[in-house]
Scaffold this motif. Structure first.
Motif: not given
Length: 206
Positions: A106-108, A179-184, A192-197, A200-204
């Motif tokens: 679970f991710v919150f 943490t997810i860095d948003l400097s880029e 969008s920030i997504t989570c896989d099964k 893992n978190l990804f930003i695209s």
């Protein structure tokens, strides 16, 4: 009271507190394990968590600020809440809590915060906008969406409590803060920030 008796009293108090915290942690853990069994459909699927748009930064006598909008997304892909404001600093970051229970993940989203440098410090993580209140209501977690039952929303809410910072010492073996860095992120573009099964978190960019 002599020094020996005083030491024994302090030791007994500390020992009692440790035992109490351990028992509380075990009870909470067992309860969350049962809750996780109701939510395999949530924990084992890819899903979007947040959508982001950075407006830009500005400088004044009070210091640097950066503004943006953050949307919290439920399992149905709908917005639960939109936070639009500015934060102190030149860059933004988002803190998340990952919880793993008996094979379920679970991710919150925990916090949006500003920072002066790309490399964050512990001081940066102590401030920011808490997000839990935007997806919790009446002891239910709204991240599941409209297709969920009240029982499932309550189960996910109970699991989300494991991410409370004051419990992190008890729950360190199945919680992980990241943490997810948003400097880029470029200004005036949606991300969008997504989570896989596998949690893992990804930003695209959208």
């Amino acid at each position: 009271m002599n020094k020996k008796n005083h030491f024994i009293k302090i030791f007994f108090t500390i020992f009692t507190l440790i035992v109490f915290l351990f028992v509380l942690s075990e009870i909470n853990y067992i309860s969350c394990l049962k809750s996780s069994q109701k939510l395999s459909f949530y924990s084992n699927n890819n899903h979007e968590i947040m959508r982001i748009k950075i407006y830009g930064s500005s400088t004044s006598k009070e210091g640097n600020t950066i503004s943006g909008t953050f949307s919290i997304i439920n399992m149905n892909g709908n917005e639960i809440a939109v936070i639009e404001r500015s934060w102190n600093g030149s860059y933004l970051g988002v803190e998340f809590n990952k919880i793993k229970l008996n094979g379920h993940k679970f991710v919150f989203p925990i916090k949006v915060y500003g920072k002066e440098n790309i490399i964050e410090t512990k001081k940066d993580l102590k401030k920011g906008t808490e997000l839990r209140k935007y997806y919790s209501e009446n002891k239910e977690c709204l991240l599941l969406g409209n297709d969920s039952t009240k029982s499932q929303r309550k189960a996910l809410y109970k699991i989300s409590l494991l991410g409370m910072k004051y419990l992190s010492l008890m729950n360190f073996y199945f919680t992980d803060f990241c943490t997810i860095d948003l400097s880029e992120c470029k200004t005036n573009r949606y991300y969008s920030i997504t989570c896989d099964k596998n949690c893992n978190l990804f930003i695209s960019e959208i």
